[in-house]
Design a protein around this motif. Structure first.
Motif, PDB file in Angstrom:
ATOM      1  N   ASN A 180       0.831  -1.208   0.000  1.00  0.00           N
ATOM      2  CA  ASN A 180       0.000   0.000   0.000  1.00  0.00           C
ATOM      3  C   ASN A 180       0.864   1.256   0.000  1.00  0.00           C
ATOM      4  OD1 ASN A 180      -2.327  -1.505   0.036  1.00  0.00           O
ATOM      5  ND2 ASN A 180      -2.675  -1.307   2.234  1.00  0.00           N
ATOM      6  N   SER A 181       1.948   1.214   0.783  1.00  0.00           N
ATOM      7  CA  SER A 181       2.868   2.353   0.816  1.00  0.00           C
ATOM      8  C   SER A 181       3.527   2.556  -0.543  1.00  0.00           C
ATOM      9  CB  SER A 181       3.944   2.123   1.883  1.00  0.00           C
ATOM     10  OG  SER A 181       3.395   2.136   3.179  1.00  0.00           O
ATOM     11  N   SER A 182       3.898   1.460  -1.177  1.00  0.00           N
ATOM     12  CA  SER A 182       4.508   1.545  -2.499  1.00  0.00           C
ATOM     13  C   SER A 182       3.543   2.173  -3.503  1.00  0.00           C
ATOM     14  CB  SER A 182       4.933   0.152  -2.964  1.00  0.00           C
ATOM     15  OG  SER A 182       5.481   0.198  -4.266  1.00  0.00           O
ATOM     16  N   ASP A 183       2.266   1.789  -3.409  1.00  0.00           N
ATOM     17  CA  ASP A 183       1.244   2.366  -4.289  1.00  0.00           C
ATOM     18  C   ASP A 183       1.134   3.877  -4.094  1.00  0.00           C
ATOM     19  OD1 ASP A 183       0.621  -0.027  -5.389  1.00  0.00           O
ATOM     20  OD2 ASP A 183      -1.257  -0.318  -4.313  1.00  0.00           O
ATOM     21  N   ALA A 184       1.146   4.295  -2.820  1.00  0.00           N
ATOM     22  CA  ALA A 184       1.015   5.720  -2.514  1.00  0.00           C
ATOM     23  C   ALA A 184       2.188   6.506  -3.091  1.00  0.00           C
ATOM     24  CB  ALA A 184       0.929   5.911  -1.001  1.00  0.00           C
ATOM     25  N   ILE A 185       3.376   5.922  -3.011  1.00  0.00           N
ATOM     26  CA  ILE A 185       4.554   6.588  -3.584  1.00  0.00           C
ATOM     27  C   ILE A 185       4.449   6.634  -5.107  1.00  0.00           C
ATOM     28  CG2 ILE A 185       7.048   6.390  -3.909  1.00  0.00           C
ATOM     29  CD1 ILE A 185       7.217   5.293  -1.060  1.00  0.00           C
ATOM     30  N   ASP A 186       3.995   5.528  -5.708  1.00  0.00           N
ATOM     31  CA  ASP A 186       3.846   5.496  -7.172  1.00  0.00           C
ATOM     32  C   ASP A 186       2.891   6.581  -7.653  1.00  0.00           C
ATOM     33  OD1 ASP A 186       5.590   3.415  -7.591  1.00  0.00           O
ATOM     34  OD2 ASP A 186       4.053   1.862  -7.486  1.00  0.00           O
ATOM     35  N   LYS A 187       1.828   6.802  -6.892  1.00  0.00           N
ATOM     36  CA  LYS A 187       0.850   7.824  -7.290  1.00  0.00           C
ATOM     37  C   LYS A 187       1.466   9.221  -7.256  1.00  0.00           C
ATOM     38  CE  LYS A 187      -2.973   5.062  -5.450  1.00  0.00           C
ATOM     39  NZ  LYS A 187      -3.937   4.930  -4.348  1.00  0.00           N
ATOM     40  N   LEU A 188       2.245   9.502  -6.216  1.00  0.00           N
ATOM     41  CA  LEU A 188       2.873  10.821  -6.138  1.00  0.00           C
ATOM     42  C   LEU A 188       3.976  10.957  -7.193  1.00  0.00           C
ATOM     43  CD1 LEU A 188       2.838  13.507  -4.737  1.00  0.00           C
ATOM     44  CD2 LEU A 188       4.423  12.613  -3.010  1.00  0.00           C
ATOM     45  N   TYR A 189       4.684   9.856  -7.425  1.00  0.00           N
ATOM     46  CA  TYR A 189       5.717   9.885  -8.476  1.00  0.00           C
ATOM     47  C   TYR A 189       5.072  10.158  -9.830  1.00  0.00           C
ATOM     48  CZ  TYR A 189       9.002   8.190 -11.957  1.00  0.00           C
ATOM     49  OH  TYR A 189       9.801   8.087 -13.068  1.00  0.00           O
ATOM     50  N   PHE A 190       3.949   9.528 -10.099  1.00  0.00           N
ATOM     51  CA  PHE A 190       3.240   9.760 -11.357  1.00  0.00           C
ATOM     52  C   PHE A 190       2.822  11.224 -11.475  1.00  0.00           C
ATOM     53  CE2 PHE A 190      -0.981  10.080 -13.369  1.00  0.00           C
ATOM     54  CZ  PHE A 190      -0.629   9.745 -14.673  1.00  0.00           C
ATOM     55  N   VAL A 204       4.863   1.605   9.832  1.00  0.00           N
ATOM     56  CA  VAL A 204       5.277   1.665   8.424  1.00  0.00           C
ATOM     57  C   VAL A 204       4.901   3.040   7.894  1.00  0.00           C
ATOM     58  CG1 VAL A 204       5.041   0.671   6.119  1.00  0.00           C
ATOM     59  CG2 VAL A 204       4.903  -0.814   8.140  1.00  0.00           C
ATOM     60  N   SER A 205       5.917   3.797   7.454  1.00  0.00           N
ATOM     61  CA  SER A 205       5.679   5.167   6.970  1.00  0.00           C
ATOM     62  C   SER A 205       6.144   5.301   5.533  1.00  0.00           C
ATOM     63  CB  SER A 205       6.439   6.181   7.837  1.00  0.00           C
ATOM     64  OG  SER A 205       6.060   6.069   9.190  1.00  0.00           O
ATOM     65  N   ASP A 206       5.436   6.169   4.785  1.00  0.00           N
ATOM     66  CA  ASP A 206       5.866   6.466   3.421  1.00  0.00           C
ATOM     67  C   ASP A 206       5.717   7.960   3.164  1.00  0.00           C
ATOM     68  OD1 ASP A 206       3.280   7.179   1.918  1.00  0.00           O
ATOM     69  OD2 ASP A 206       2.715   5.251   2.797  1.00  0.00           O
ATOM     70  N   ASN A 207       6.407   8.457   2.140  1.00  0.00           N
ATOM     71  CA  ASN A 207       6.255   9.850   1.718  1.00  0.00           C
ATOM     72  C   ASN A 207       5.552   9.904   0.368  1.00  0.00           C
ATOM     73  OD1 ASN A 207       8.433   8.729   0.429  1.00  0.00           O
ATOM     74  ND2 ASN A 207       9.736  10.545   0.530  1.00  0.00           N
ATOM     75  N   GLY A 208       4.471   9.105   0.298  1.00  0.00           N
ATOM     76  CA  GLY A 208       3.664   9.063  -0.911  1.00  0.00           C
ATOM     77  C   GLY A 208       2.595  10.137  -0.931  1.00  0.00           C
ATOM     78  N   ILE A 209       1.541   9.908  -1.686  1.00  0.00           N
ATOM     79  CA  ILE A 209       0.556  10.946  -1.990  1.00  0.00           C
ATOM     80  C   ILE A 209      -0.364  11.279  -0.819  1.00  0.00           C
ATOM     81  CG2 ILE A 209      -1.280   9.464  -2.891  1.00  0.00           C
ATOM     82  CD1 ILE A 209      -1.449  11.579  -5.224  1.00  0.00           C
ATOM     83  N   GLY A 210      -0.498  10.342   0.145  1.00  0.00           N
ATOM     84  CA  GLY A 210      -1.361  10.607   1.290  1.00  0.00           C
ATOM     85  C   GLY A 210      -2.838  10.563   0.948  1.00  0.00           C
ATOM     86  N   MET A 211      -3.687  10.791   1.974  1.00  0.00           N
ATOM     87  CA  MET A 211      -5.141  10.758   1.770  1.00  0.00           C
ATOM     88  C   MET A 211      -5.806  11.951   2.438  1.00  0.00           C
ATOM     89  SD  MET A 211      -6.066   6.704   2.360  1.00  0.00           S
ATOM     90  CE  MET A 211      -4.819   6.402   3.623  1.00  0.00           C
ATOM     91  N   SER A 212      -6.873  12.410   1.833  1.00  0.00           N
ATOM     92  CA  SER A 212      -7.722  13.434   2.454  1.00  0.00           C
ATOM     93  C   SER A 212      -8.640  12.745   3.443  1.00  0.00           C
ATOM     94  CB  SER A 212      -8.543  14.149   1.390  1.00  0.00           C
ATOM     95  OG  SER A 212      -9.455  13.219   0.782  1.00  0.00           O
TER      96      SER A 212
END
Length: 629
Positions: A35-45, A75-83
């Motif tokens: 899930n964290s990887s997905d969030a990062i992929d979204k922000l990278y995109f 588990v922390s990520d610097n991905g797109i996050g959620m509202s």
């Protein structure tokens, strides 16, 4: 703070998902990391078209923190996050997938891998946690929100403080029980091993603080506690790299490390396919079988990945039994990360991949057989019996698929021959493929029946494994040529004139044979003269579908004591040697001694044919008696 109930309503549903979709509790970490990887992929995109993102590609990461005292895994990520709305929608509704919606709303993401598609992965955290907290801040927003839940009873959503964009999942690990030691998920080495096992090929670095001891400079045998950050995953799967940039050494090292072998593989199959079945595969043909290969404990199967994330350690559905020796892995974008073994068995995409892999493996073996004969013969010595079982099993369903991969030693100086090679080398006028069975090629060479076949200039295939003749029988014929056992009654090499003469000879000796059979009882089905023996006086042949070798094999199997199989044997005596005249003389002068000769000849035929003599003491006494008479 807002307190809500899960929209999927009941604890029963959550329990069902956790207990049926996931087989092992340890995969919770895989799901959260994905899930964290997905969030990062979204922000990278998003960063590809939005310069305001401000995070470089090499700055994205997933961070793991363990707190033994408070029993938490974070588990922390610097991905797109959620509202707040997305938090409520994605986590408040079981089986809701934010990743699925993201792909649906962004057609341009065709080339961006999004792992999670079914939205149930987050809830795997409750397999090991009694409370889960999620803190998130969406890119472009100044607000952060906290989701908290202790299970199916409901959840709360509230505002919180969070400096950076991204998502943090805090899992409070359950207390240990008699059956489950949940504390293992607070051990840094256990967590590190799980990441290596399931998430090694996540494209973003997964980092974790490691507590270790460091020597104190200038002080002998004194150490200080230090914390160092380590990247736990390799990130780039070897199977995703092009063949051109990989060397044999790369493949060999990967194989030996991944599949615990001390030798390089015999062959490597590196392939990728797009279209009806989209996948990458890296498979290896070992040089030798593992110690448990021919036991019921052996588990076949390839590792199965979805976008670089391990779904299953050994997916048996990807390999047919006759190729069970193949080791390796498959990575497919078409399979759900959340798929269970039960669902896999009915997955049409998996079956399509398996069929394609089967063709690849067969093509590689055919290539080895054609271009690297010595290597193939070594491979066949290790795994050929599995291919033969493949021909025999399931009533010969796969015999056509495997027939051209079979090789057998032959009477041509012991050389291995394929069935195709035998057919191409058949003598003019030869209509059948001849074979003989025995424990070794050397023992087969001594069979009396082989002489007549060789005298005709025909080659003989030597079948030395128990399964060989069963496999041949399933084939029935090859390219229009039937198979004939040299020890079968159907071996008929005489001319028409010779046949008629032998028929008359056997007819005239019919009463003599009946007298001899009285002495042998039901040990043989019949006795007759034959022309097939050149340098021997006697042999055993079989009538019907069970040969002498098949009798031995079937009766050696577990559980055969109560239902012994018996070949219908014929004692054949050379019509051209002096023994024939001796028997005729005894029939007219001494029927008692004729019976003893019958027993002696039967015993000799058993010895030559590899069949145990039924009464060795009686046989020895007969030899001594008749020698001195």
């Amino acid at each position: 703070m807002k307190t809500k109930q899960f929209k999927s309503e009941s604890k029963k549903l959550m329990d069902m998902m956790i207990n049926s979709i996931y087989t092992h509790k340890e995969i919770f970490l895989r799901e959260i990391i994905s899930n964290s990887s997905d969030a990062i992929d979204k922000l990278y995109f998003k960063s590809l078209t939005d310069q305001s993102v401000g995070i470089k590609a090499d700055e994205f990461k997933i961070e793991i923190k363990l707190d033994k005292e408070n029993r938490t895994v974070t588990v922390s990520d610097n991905g797109i996050g959620m509202s707040e709305e997305e938090l409520d929608k994605n986590l408040g509704t079981i089986a809701k997938s934010g990743s699925f919606d993201f792909k649906a709303e962004n057609e341009e993401t065709e080339n961006v891998d999004i792992i999670g598609q079914f939205g149930v992965g987050f809830y795997s955290a409750f397999m090991v946690s009694d409370e889960v907290t999620v803190e998130t801040k969406k890119f472009g927003s100044d607000e952060a929100f906290r989701f908290n839940s202790k299970g199916a009873d409901g959840y709360t959503v509230s505002s919180c403080e969070k400096e950076s964009v991204g998502t943090t999942v805090i899992m409070h690990i359950k207390p240990d029980t008699d059956d489950e030691k949940y504390s293992e998920y607070l051990d840094q080495y256990r967590i590190s091993a799980l990441i290596k096992k399931y998430s090694d090929y996540i494209r973003h670095p997964i980092v974790m603080d490691f507590e270790t001891k460091k020597p104190i400079e200038g002080k002998e045998n004194e150490y200080e506690d230090v914390v160092e950050k380590r990247t736990l995953n390799s990130m780039i799967p070897i199977w995703k790299r092009s063949k051109g940039e990989l060397k044999d050494e790369d493949y060999n090292n990967f194989y030996k490390e991944k599949f615990m072998d001390f030798e390089d593989p015999a062959n490597v199959i590196h392939t990728s396919t797009e279209g009806a079945a989209t996948y990458s595969a890296l498979m290896f043909i070992p040089k030798h079988p593992p110690f448990d290969y021919y036991t019921k404990e052996y588990e076949k199967g390839l590792q199965l990945y979805s976008k670089g994330v391990l779904i299953m350690e050994k997916c048996a559905e990807l390999l047919p039994d006759y190729f069970s020796f193949v080791k390796g892995l498959v990575d497919s974008e078409d399979l759900s990360l959340n798929i269970s073994r039960e669902m896999l068995q009915h997955d049409g995409q998996l079956k399509l991949i398996a069929k394609t892999l089967e063709k690849k493996i067969k093509a590689e073996l055919e290539k080895m057989l054609k271009n690297e004969r010595e290597k193939y013969e070594e491979f066949f010595g290790a795994f050929g019996i599995q291919l033969k079982f493949g021909c025999y099993n399931d009533y010969g369903m796969y015999a056509e698929t495997l027939k051209d991969l079979l090789i057998f030693k032959s009477s041509d100086n012991g050389k291995y021959k394929t069935l195709k090679e035998y057919k191409e080398q058949m003598k003019e006028g030869q209509e059948a493929i001849y074979y003989a069975c025995g424990e070794t090629a050397e023992r087969i060479e001594l069979l009396p029946q082989c002489d007549a076949v060789k005298d005709k200039g025909y080659q003989i295939l030597y079948l030395t494994e128990n399964v060989d003749e069963f496999a041949i029988m399933m084939l029935r014929e090859y390219d229009g040529c039937k198979f004939i056992n040299v020890c079968d009654e159907n071996l008929n090499l005489d001319s028409e004139e010779e046949k008629q003469e032998l028929k008359a000879e056997n007819e005239s000796a019919k009463d003599m044979f009946e007298e001899m059979k009285k002495a042998l009882g039901d040990s043989v089905n019949a006795i007759r003269f034959t022309n097939k023996l050149k340098n021997h006086a006697v042999c055993l042949t079989s009538e019907g579908g069970i040969s002498l070798e098949m009798e031995k094999t079937l009766n050696s199997m577990p559980g055969s004591d109560q239902n012994k199989v018996k070949a219908q044997l014929v004692l054949e005596i050379s019509a051209t040697q002096k023994i024939a005249d001796k028997l005729k003389e005894l029939y007219n002068t001494d029927k008692e001694t004729l019976g003893k000769y019958a027993k002696l000849l039967y015993g000799e035929a058993c010895l030559i044919g590899g069949k145990p003599v039924e009464n060795p003491a009686e046989h020895t006494a007969l030899v001594l008696e008749l020698m001195t008479k």
